[in-house]
Design an enzyme around this catalytic site. Structure first.
Site, PDB file in Angstrom:
ATOM      1  N   VAL A 278       0.859  -1.173   0.000  1.00  0.00           N
ATOM      2  CA  VAL A 278       0.000   0.000   0.000  1.00  0.00           C
ATOM      3  C   VAL A 278       0.898   1.226   0.000  1.00  0.00           C
ATOM      4  O   VAL A 278       1.839   1.312   0.795  1.00  0.00           O
ATOM      5  CB  VAL A 278      -0.930   0.029   1.228  1.00  0.00           C
ATOM      6  CG1 VAL A 278      -1.828   1.268   1.190  1.00  0.00           C
ATOM      7  CG2 VAL A 278      -1.761  -1.247   1.302  1.00  0.00           C
ATOM      8  N   CYS A 279       0.642   2.143  -0.923  1.00  0.00           N
ATOM      9  CA  CYS A 279       1.378   3.403  -0.969  1.00  0.00           C
ATOM     10  C   CYS A 279       2.887   3.144  -1.086  1.00  0.00           C
ATOM     11  O   CYS A 279       3.335   2.336  -1.904  1.00  0.00           O
ATOM     12  CB  CYS A 279       1.020   4.240   0.258  1.00  0.00           C
ATOM     13  SG  CYS A 279       1.472   5.981   0.174  1.00  0.00           S
ATOM     14  N   SER A 280       3.689   3.779  -0.231  1.00  0.00           N
ATOM     15  CA  SER A 280       5.146   3.667  -0.332  1.00  0.00           C
ATOM     16  C   SER A 280       5.680   2.347   0.194  1.00  0.00           C
ATOM     17  O   SER A 280       6.894   2.126   0.198  1.00  0.00           O
ATOM     18  CB  SER A 280       5.816   4.834   0.399  1.00  0.00           C
ATOM     19  OG  SER A 280       5.398   4.883   1.753  1.00  0.00           O
ATOM     20  N   GLY A 281       4.805   1.443   0.610  1.00  0.00           N
ATOM     21  CA  GLY A 281       5.250   0.098   0.942  1.00  0.00           C
ATOM     22  C   GLY A 281       5.942  -0.567  -0.234  1.00  0.00           C
ATOM     23  O   GLY A 281       6.721  -1.513  -0.062  1.00  0.00           O
TER      24      GLY A 281
ATOM     25  N   THR B 278       2.834   3.470  -6.878  1.00  0.00           N
ATOM     26  CA  THR B 278       2.886   3.925  -5.499  1.00  0.00           C
ATOM     27  C   THR B 278       2.211   5.293  -5.454  1.00  0.00           C
ATOM     28  O   THR B 278       1.596   5.716  -6.429  1.00  0.00           O
ATOM     29  CB  THR B 278       4.347   3.974  -4.988  1.00  0.00           C
ATOM     30  OG1 THR B 278       4.332   4.299  -3.585  1.00  0.00           O
ATOM     31  CG2 THR B 278       5.188   5.002  -5.733  1.00  0.00           C
TER      32      THR B 278
END
Length: 323
Positions: free
Chosen positions: A110-113, A130
């Site tokens: 999720v996102c910057s993961g 991202t």
């Protein structure tokens, strides 16, 4: 038999990256009822101590990373947040993600993961997304990763990646749909008061937000005119005449001030308008194609497939308010 979904968190993670998808899986279980749970969720961290998110709220994990490594994982979810920039330089996190991704049925971020997945070498050669504000950084730091800035989420089996923050909910709904069908995912979306599940190909932000607002009055007027005249002649020569500039000069200053070429801006504006009509009306595809300046359904179809990788019909089925 329930599917075990493991969420990896680290100091200064983004809280909504965790709680949004977590709630989707919890709602899925509530639909099937006690004794028939479809998901078993677990928040995992380095140790049992509470982990503080970037907003200051602390979360107590269910398991340590070592404990989680001894149990089955169906879906691994790596959240994002400010702390991911530190985590990617910590071999404890990177090695754990690499090892446990290898035994999971699917791996998601999720996102910057996505940065942590990339650091573990899981994204090389794959299409990923991202948060829009981190796409250039991800591409520069991990050049073997095929970063795409627009989609809400991308599936490149067995890896799923999503855009920023609330896109984690869209990703989780897509995972549930993949497991148990669209009707279940839509019921969850309704229960969460999510207007409707967004398809992965939907852009992260609108054309007006994607493009910088130009400083020159003439360029701002052209932008406004484009929005109101999508079915008109929006070629470079026509727009340059409207701005009272030469084609070469208009092309140069438009790109310099908006960050987009004229052709890319026009196509994005037409695409966005078509998406709105597909979402909010029952107009036929031919009428939408003409009113948005595509001319023909075939041209609109090609644009949708090339840019958001779904057909207009598929987009409408996913996103229409007239279900």
């Amino acid at each position: 038999m329930s599917r075990r979904v493991v969420f990896l968190v680290f100091p200064r993670f983004q809280l909504l990256d965790l709680t949004g998808p977590l709630e989707v899986f919890a709602q899925a279980d509530s639909l099937f009822g006690p004794g028939h749970e479809r998901y078993q969720t677990s928040v995992v961290a380095l140790d049992r101590a509470a982990v503080t998110a970037s907003d200051g709220l602390a979360v107590v994990p269910h398991q340590t990373m070592a404990e989680a490594a001894d149990t089955a994982i169906d879906t691994l979810v790596v959240v994002g947040g400010r702390g991911v920039r530190t985590a990617i330089h910590d071999p404890v996190y990177v090695d754990w993600v690499r090892a446990n991704a290898a035994r999971a049925r699917r791996v998601t971020s999720v996102c910057s993961g996505a940065f942590l997945l990339a650091a573990a070498g899981l994204l090389d050669g794959r299409r990923v997304v991202t948060h829009w504000d981190s796409c250039e950084e991800l591409a520069a730091q991990f050049p073997r990763v095929r970063v795409e800035a627009d989609p809400i989420f991308i599936r490149d089996d067995p890896i799923w990646t999503s855009a920023g923050v609330t896109a984690g909910v869209d990703l989780a709904l897509a995972l549930v749909e993949d497991d148990f069908g669209g009707s279940v995912a839509r019921r969850i979306a309704k229960q969460l008061v999510v207007f409707v599940q967004r398809p992965g190909g939907q852009a992260q932000f609108s054309t007006q937000l994607a493009a910088q607002r130009p400083g020159r009055d003439a360029l701002r007027e052209v932008q406004d005119w484009i929005a109101d005249h999508l079915d008109d002649d929006l070629s470079l020569p026509a727009l340059a005449r409207r701005a009272a500039l030469s084609e070469r000069h208009f092309s140069r200053v438009f790109r310099a001030e908006t960050g987009m070429t004229v052709a890319a801006y026009v196509e994005a504006a037409r695409l966005e308008a078509a998406q709105r009509l597909l979402e909010s009306t029952r107009d036929g595809l031919d009428r939408i194609a003409r009113s948005c300046g595509f001319g023909t359904v075939e041209t609109m179809h090609r644009t949708f497939n090339r840019t958001i990788r779904v057909t207009p019909g598929e987009y409408r089925r996913h996103f229409s308010s007239h279900r």
